[in-house]
Design an enzyme around this catalytic site. Structure first.
Site, PDB file in Angstrom:
ATOM      1  CB  SER A 135      -5.843   2.979  -8.897  1.00 42.18           C
ATOM      2  OG  SER A 135      -5.482   2.615  -7.583  1.00 42.18           O
TER       3      SER A 135
HETATM    4  N1  SAH Z   1      -0.959   2.298  -6.202  1.00 42.66           N
HETATM    5  C1  SAH Z   1      -1.550   1.158  -6.857  1.00 42.66           C
HETATM    6  C2  SAH Z   1      -2.826   0.726  -6.221  1.00 42.66           C
HETATM    7  C3  SAH Z   1      -2.603  -0.434  -5.355  1.00 42.66           C
HETATM    8  S1  SAH Z   1      -4.035  -1.030  -4.521  1.00 42.66           S
HETATM    9  C4  SAH Z   1      -1.662   1.426  -8.351  1.00 42.66           C
HETATM   10  O1  SAH Z   1      -0.760   1.948  -8.885  1.00 42.66           O
HETATM   11  O2  SAH Z   1      -2.640   1.080  -8.974  1.00 42.66           O
HETATM   12  C5  SAH Z   1      -3.672  -0.533  -2.881  1.00 42.66           C
HETATM   13  C6  SAH Z   1      -2.489  -1.181  -2.232  1.00 42.66           C
HETATM   14  O3  SAH Z   1      -2.415  -0.680  -0.913  1.00 42.66           O
HETATM   15  C7  SAH Z   1      -2.554  -2.703  -2.101  1.00 42.66           C
HETATM   16  O4  SAH Z   1      -1.472  -3.280  -2.747  1.00 42.66           O
HETATM   17  C8  SAH Z   1      -2.511  -2.932  -0.595  1.00 42.66           C
HETATM   18  O5  SAH Z   1      -1.788  -4.088  -0.223  1.00 42.66           O
HETATM   19  C9  SAH Z   1      -1.818  -1.674  -0.128  1.00 42.66           C
HETATM   20  N2  SAH Z   1      -1.983  -1.356   1.280  1.00 42.66           N
HETATM   21  C10 SAH Z   1      -3.087  -1.457   2.062  1.00 42.66           C
HETATM   22  N3  SAH Z   1      -2.811  -1.087   3.322  1.00 42.66           N
HETATM   23  C11 SAH Z   1      -1.492  -0.729   3.344  1.00 42.66           C
HETATM   24  C12 SAH Z   1      -0.604  -0.261   4.348  1.00 42.66           C
HETATM   25  N4  SAH Z   1      -1.000  -0.094   5.618  1.00 42.66           N
HETATM   26  N5  SAH Z   1       0.667   0.008   4.001  1.00 42.66           N
HETATM   27  C13 SAH Z   1       1.102  -0.175   2.740  1.00 42.66           C
HETATM   28  N6  SAH Z   1       0.322  -0.627   1.744  1.00 42.66           N
HETATM   29  C14 SAH Z   1      -0.966  -0.896   2.043  1.00 42.66           C
END
Ligand code: SAH
Length: 288
Positions: A135
């Site tokens: 993000s």
């Molecule tokens: N927190 C991260 C952002 C990751 S992007 C950072 O530090 O930048 C969002 C993430 O959410 C992705 O890896 C995606 O696989 C995950 N995601 C989507 N749906 C999800 C779910 N139901 N349970 C767990 N993770 C999920």
């Protein structure tokens, strides 16, 4: 859902193996206030440069683990750019000193593959593989600030849904006593473990599973952050919010907005819609 530790409650501090993977079984962003920042836009920007966008495996060219203090030996070279990143976040309106200090401490470049590490401190989301993104720094700070509002010290127990590469989880571990983060894509869960290992964060525990169900065996949580956008917040997460707890999540199909949910009483939750944002989708089930 869990990493095989069963329903028994684990309390902190946790041993390194729990976060490093030795003991386990398996394995955003604000449409800035005025500029919409999406993974798609980033990908387009990369495409425009003519350079291929490669998706990361666990990076192999990372510095060795610092001996004791998890952040004491970070390369000095990243400190100035990290300070500049925090200054931009301040200009965008984030005020919470604990959040700003956390953003200044966590080495964001650790969470990107070597080829993208030089871009780690720009105000953008970047690809981490599997069509997911790390993000944008601003939105990471903003969501944690909203979650922490009204709390002077550290939050006690926090849940993140969507570990991705593990960056926001590391920031959360600076502002809360206990952090649990769940990821549905197994290779990303493994990547986050690899990224976090050299930082030796004792109060962070990673889980592989569907975060839409939350982590009932670890709650209730004083704060919950979703790093992926659903049409609305999954019901299970309402129930896992402690009374007085605050949940921040991107919601919506086309146009997304941050949504704040505060549990005011046992059977009462109050919702507020905040600024526009753009996140990858929240998906059910697991992958990999
Ligand atoms: N927190 C991260 C952002 C990751 S992007 C950072 O530090 O930048 C969002 C993430 O959410 C992705 O890896 C995606 O696989 C995950 N995601 C989507 N749906 C999800 C779910 N139901 N349970 C767990 N993770 C999920």
């Amino acid at each position: 859902m869990s990493d095989g530790k069963g329903p028994t409650k684990k309390r902190f501090p946790l041993t390194l193996d729990l976060v490093s993977g030795l003991g386990g079984r398996g394995r955003s962003e604000l449409a800035a206030l005025n500029s919409r920042q999406t993974a798609t836009l980033n990908a387009a920007r990369h495409a425009a440069t003519g350079k291929p966008v490669t998706y990361a495996k666990a990076p192999e060219m990372r510095p060795p683990a610092p001996p004791v203090d998890k952040l004491a030996n970070m390369p000095l070279v990243s400190e100035a750019v990290r300070k500049a990143m925090v200054q931009r976040i301040v200009q965008q309106g984030v005020k919470d000193p604990m959040v700003l200090a956390a953003m200044e401490r966590v080495p964001r470049h650790y969470f990107l593959e070597p080829g993208l590490a030089p871009q780690a401190y720009i105000d953008a989301s970047l690809p981490i593989g599997y069509h997911q993104t790390i993000s944008q720094p601003y939105i990471v700070a903003r969501m944690i600030e909203v979650m922490r509002e009204g709390v002077s010290g550290k939050l006690k127990r926090v849940l993140e849904v969507g570990t991705g590469c593990g960056y926001q989880a590391a920031v959360l571990a600076e502002v809360a006593d206990e952090v649990y983060s769940v990821e549905r894509i197994r290779p990303l869960h493994e990547l986050a473990r690899a990224n976090l290992r050299p930082l030796r964060i004792p109060n962070l525990r990673l889980h592989y599973g569907d975060g839409m169900a939350g982590l009932p065996q670890c709650g209730p949580f004083d704060g919950i952050i979703l790093a992926a956008a659903g049409l609305d917040v999954p019901q299970a997460l309402f129930d896992q919010l402690a009374i007085g707890g605050r949940l921040v999540a991107p919601v919506g199909a086309g146009q997304q907005r941050l949504k704040l949910i505060v549990r005011t009483q046992r059977n009462e939750w109050v919702a507020d819609m905040l600024e526009p944002c753009h996140f990858v989708p929240l998906k059910p089930g697991t992958f990999g």
